[in-house]
Design an enzyme around this catalytic site. Structure first.
Site: not given
Ligand code: EPU
Length: 527
Positions: A116-117, A213, A218, A220, A222, A405, A501
């Site tokens: 998925k991701n 969520c 979560r 953005v 970064l 996950d 999903r």
């Molecule tokens: N974070 C920040 N600022 C940012 C981005 C992230 O503080 O700008 C924090 C988040 O709040 C979180 C941590 O960094 O606490 C990790 O977030 P990350 O950005 O790594 O996760 P993501 O890209 O939002 C993806 C997967 C998630 C998976 C995470 C970690 C996708 C679409 N989603 O999310 O998948 O848990 O990486 O591996 O790729 C799932 O499939 O159930 C799922 C939630």
């Protein structure tokens, strides 16, 4: 106090349903448990029955929400806890639940679907391709369909291949807009990933903030800082992120340091940098297999990327990307979930279409519980269960650490292991809602902040008992399904709008190996 009014037959009064949505959507689990109230986005069924009138008291400040264990859900900050409405495609999932007769041994082989991701990030990456693209091994998921809608809203054409339903044909050669529609973007958080490609391709974009969520806030920040490092001007106004390239009309290669190895931020910066002018070096990047898959896809369409899968990625910008064909990697989280389904039911199971190297941390933890894993033919494995599952501790970390996950699914497993285990979530702050539901099934555990303390099976305490439970996020719902497979009696799992999903026909796959898992309508279900 939230008052959930009795709502009679809709007769077109969508506004009234919207008011209800705003009230009850504050808590995801409460919402999952009261599915007969519909959001304004959903089609009202012809013979819709009114919900019972009831009152729901918000917990006072600093008290954990009874339903989802999130202490931020207080009367002083309810907005932080609100959730976006589910979309129409989820309608059926919301009106059905899984009925599981537990205690059955599983046997056979399951083919793991595409990741998925990886698929979601690659779909976003297709926006950079100036010629048509065919993606293979794309899982059949609500999130993938929703990402398709995001792309369509900027003028791309996205359709499943008529001959191969696992293939997606995308044409992003002529984009008609630089800003995806709000109604498509709100359906999934990963929609934010289009910001990098749209900015790079069009020189400007406006993407609504994805918001929090069920598993955490979560942010953005970064992603935004990464784009700014490439010379973009970024402004966040009224919940929308507006980004434009500098006066030179293009992004500039640069050094980007990510404070945290965020998967999404790494993907955003990679996608923006591949067509930036000059060299970009991104440090402290995420090393997840999905990052490597995105990079491999981009390289296949003309990008120049080195170092994906390590801590530093180097990109030489190119003028444009062409099209082609690409096959998405198998889903390591689906593989892990199926492996836990075998372990928790003491069953022998074969998985095909796996990448052994992606499963190292999951396999290591399964071995600690006493399971044996035998790899065969590069892409198959067999799980052999132990006579008795042993306890172990879990701590989630960025890859190659143990994946967040898989935390919920392992928590389900460890509730039936012999002796105490500790499960610590370090990636997301609010990913423990499933713990309370597992308690409903008789699991002995307590949660403090983001750590769960499990007693496991003790002399005076047997296994899990069937119960009616509701998932409030994707992996948590999967964990409840797994617990249901091991529980004595019948378990009814709500929250399938989350499960669908991210899992490609999980219930069908489990049935194919002997599980008694049935999708039933909630209207007919009796407790
Ligand atoms: N974070 C920040 N600022 C940012 C981005 C992230 O503080 O700008 C924090 C988040 O709040 C979180 C941590 O960094 O606490 C990790 O977030 P990350 O950005 O790594 O996760 P993501 O890209 O939002 C993806 C997967 C998630 C998976 C995470 C970690 C996708 C679409 N989603 O999310 O998948 O848990 O990486 O591996 O790729 C799932 O499939 O159930 C799922 C939630």
């Amino acid at each position: 106090m939230v008052i959930q009014h009795r709502y009679k037959s809709p007769s077109g009064k969508v506004q009234q349903a919207q008011q209800l949505e705003n009230l009850y959507a504050k808590c995801p689990l409460f919402r999952a448990r009261n599915p007969s109230i519909l959001s304004s986005r959903q089609r009202l069924p012809p013979r819709w029955k009114p919900a019972n009138c009831r009152k729901y008291t918000l917990p006072s400040a600093n008290v954990k929400c009874r339903a989802c264990a999130d202490s931020r859900f207080s009367s002083t900050s309810p907005s932080k806890h609100s959730h976006k409405p589910n979309n129409e495609e989820n309608f059926l999932s919301e009106r059905t639940m899984l009925q599981i007769h537990g205690g059955k041994r599983l046997e056979g082989e399951v083919k793991v679907s595409g990741a998925k991701n990886a698929a979601l990030a690659i779909q976003a990456g297709c926006l950079l391709c100036e010629q048509p693209m065919v993606l293979h091994n794309v899982p059949d998921l609500v999130d993938v369909a929703n990402m398709g809608e995001v792309l369509q809203s900027v003028g791309a054409s996205v359709e499943r291949d008529g001959h191969d339903s696992n293939s997606l044909v995308l044409n992003c050669s002529e984009l008609t807009s630089s800003s995806p529609s709000l109604e498509s973007v709100v359906k999934l958080r990963a929609s934010f990933l289009v910001i990098g490609p749209l900015l790079a391709r069009n020189g400007e974009t406006s993407v609504p903030l994805p918001g929090g969520c069920a598993i955490g806030a979560r942010p953005v920040n970064l992603h935004i800082r990464g784009l700014e490092a490439l010379g973009a001007k970024v402004e966040v106004k009224d919940g929308v992120v507006h980004a434009t390239v500098g006066p030179e009309g293009t992004l500039r290669g640069s050094r980007v340091y990510l404070e945290y190895p965020s998967v999404g931020a790494t993907e955003t910066v990679i996608m923006a940098a591949v067509v930036a002018e000059g060299e970009t070096v991104i440090e402290n990047v995420a090393q997840e297999p999905e990052i490597v898959d995105l990079a491999n896809f981009l390289v296949s369409v003309g990008a120049r990327i080195r170092g994906a899968g390590t801590k530093v990625i180097t990109i030489q910008g190119v003028r444009s990307l062409h099209g082609g064909e690409y096959t998405v990697i198998p889903d390591r989280v689906e593989a892990g979930t199926l492996l836990v389904s075998a372990a928790i039911t003491y069953s022998n199971l074969w998985l095909s279409s796996i990448v052994p190297a992606h499963l190292t941390s999951i396999v290591t933890k399964l071995e600690e519980t006493g399971c044996q894993i035998k790899f065969k033919d590069d892409n198959r494995l067999e799980l052999i269960p132990p006579p008795e599952l042993l306890s172990t501790d879990i701590r989630t970390l960025p890859y190659p650490g143990f994946p967040t996950d898989m935390q919920a699914q392992f928590m389900a497993l460890l509730t039936v292991a012999k002796g105490p285990s500790v499960v610590q979530e370090t990636v997301f702050e609010g990913r423990m809602a499933h713990a309370l539901e597992l308690q409903q099934m008789g699991a002995r555990l307590s949660v403090a902040e983001s750590t769960a303390f499990l007693e496991g099976i003790q002399e005076d305490h047997g296994g899990l008992q069937g119960a009616s439970v509701a998932g409030s996020d994707l992996r948590g719902t999967a964990a409840l399904v797994l617990a249901g497979l091991a529980a004595e009696g019948i378990t009814k799992v709500q929250g399938l709008q989350h499960l669908d999903r991210g899992y490609d026909k999980l219930d069908q796959k489990l049935r194919s190996i002997g599980a008694s898992v049935e999708r039933i309508s909630m209207d007919n279900a009796k407790d």
